[in-house]
Design an enzyme around this catalytic site. Structure first.
Site, short mmCIF file in Angstrom:
data_model
loop_
_atom_site.label_atom_id
_atom_site.label_comp_id
_atom_site.label_asym_id
_atom_site.label_seq_id
_atom_site.Cartn_x
_atom_site.Cartn_y
_atom_site.Cartn_z
N ASP A 85 0.87 -1.20 0.00
CA ASP A 85 0.00 0.00 0.00
C ASP A 85 0.90 1.24 0.00
O ASP A 85 2.13 1.14 0.15
CB ASP A 85 -0.91 0.00 1.24
CG ASP A 85 -1.91 1.15 1.23
OD1 ASP A 85 -2.32 1.61 0.15
OD2 ASP A 85 -2.29 1.63 2.32
N CYS A 144 -4.66 -1.74 -1.63
CA CYS A 144 -4.93 -0.32 -1.87
C CYS A 144 -5.97 -0.23 -2.98
O CYS A 144 -5.72 -0.68 -4.10
CB CYS A 144 -3.63 0.35 -2.31
SG CYS A 144 -3.85 2.06 -2.83
N CYS A 177 -11.28 2.47 0.96
CA CYS A 177 -9.87 2.80 1.08
C CYS A 177 -9.39 2.00 2.27
O CYS A 177 -10.04 2.01 3.33
CB CYS A 177 -9.68 4.30 1.32
SG CYS A 177 -7.99 4.72 1.81
N1 DGL Z 1 -4.94 2.96 1.21
C1 DGL Z 1 -5.16 3.39 -0.10
C2 DGL Z 1 -6.49 2.98 -0.70
O1 DGL Z 1 -7.03 1.95 -0.34
C3 DGL Z 1 -4.66 4.73 -0.58
C4 DGL Z 1 -4.54 5.89 0.32
C5 DGL Z 1 -3.72 7.02 -0.32
O2 DGL Z 1 -2.51 6.87 -0.40
O3 DGL Z 1 -4.33 8.00 -0.74
O4 DGL Z 1 -7.01 3.63 -1.56
#
Ligand code: DGL
Length: 254
Positions: A12, A76, A187
């Site tokens: 991630d 992610c 997210c």
């Molecule tokens: N944790 C990530 C997601 O699921 C991204 C967060 C980021 O870096 O903006 O989208």
């Protein structure tokens, strides 16, 4: 060659994917895990698509060459809803992605009033439009893109700092005449804030993809022998900003 000590690589931009890694760990405690945070590229949610695909493929390809994992979990949503085809083209191991659990929420909601809380990039993706059309077509899906929540989740895990603006940030979206029955945490950072979300909005059912991803990983690694010792969990990152002690403790506590 894949052996019993080959790790699953979980990736991630920051600490968010730890919410997925924790579910994998719960389900497959003997499986060695390597967690990679692209701290130098954080955050992903406000990056343009071309930059992000290039970065994700480069960082993951380097980590795969170094760690020799048996499979890659892109923990992610922002990266998965964009870069899975490019990653699968570039790597010769299975790649599991995480996408917003709209199908689960749509199946569970009797009112059909669903929220999608994700990064601005994820809420605006064509991939997300198609997920809604395919799996939540009969529902009223309200979207909210937030970069703030991503940073607050980082601060919570890295420094134990509770987000002070969380209620004000989300309340006007959540307090509409037609109440949302389910909110999809699209997210992987956001399940880390679940205790606070549940405290402020106890009637909402918060849905994430962590357990489903863990089940998929289990299928791909073919289950595991009972009685194995807990697998090793290792950690790496890009750039100069090393994870805090609190992040290391969080990982050690899996
Ligand atoms: N944790 C990530 C997601 O699921 C991204 C967060 C980021 O870096 O903006 O989208």
């Amino acid at each position: 060659m894949v052996t019993a000590s080959s790790p699953v690589l979980v990736f991630d931009s920051g600490v968010g994917g730890l919410s997925v890694a924790a579910e994998i760990r719960r389900r497959l405690p003997g499986l060695p895990l390597h967690y990679l945070m692209d701290s130098a590229g954080f955050p992903y949610g406000n990056k343009d698509d071309v930059t992000l695909v290039e970065r994700v493929v480069k960082v993951c390809a380097e980590a795969v060459a170094e760690q020799q994992p048996r499979l890659l979990v892109v923990a992610c949503n922002t990266a998965s809803t964009l870069a899975l085809p490019a990653l699968r083209g570039a790597l010769d191991i299975p790649v599991v992605g995480v996408v917003p659990a709209l199908k689960v929420a749509a199946a569970a909601s009797t009112s059909g009033q669903i929220g999608l809380l994700a990064t601005p990039a994820t809420v605006n993706r064509t991939y997300t439009d198609n997920l809604i059309l395919d799996f939540a077509g009969g529902c009223d899906v309200r979207r909210f893109g937030s970069v703030e929540l991503v940073q607050w989740a980082e601060d919570w895990i890295a420094f134990g700092r509770e987000p002070s603006g969380l209620f004000e940030h989300l309340d006007s979206w959540l307090s509409q005449p037609q109440p949302l029955s389910h909110v999809v945490l699209g997210c992987t950072h956001f399940p880390l804030l679940r205790p606070m979300l549940e405290r402020f909005w106890p009637t909402i059912c918060w849905v994430d993809s962590g357990e489903a991803i863990a089940r998929r990983v289990e299928q791909l690694v073919g289950g595991q022998e009972p009685g194995l010792q807990p697998g090793v969990v290792t950690l790496s990152w890009t750039g100069e900003r090393a994870p805090t002690e609190a992040v290391r403790r969080y990982v050690a506590g899996f």
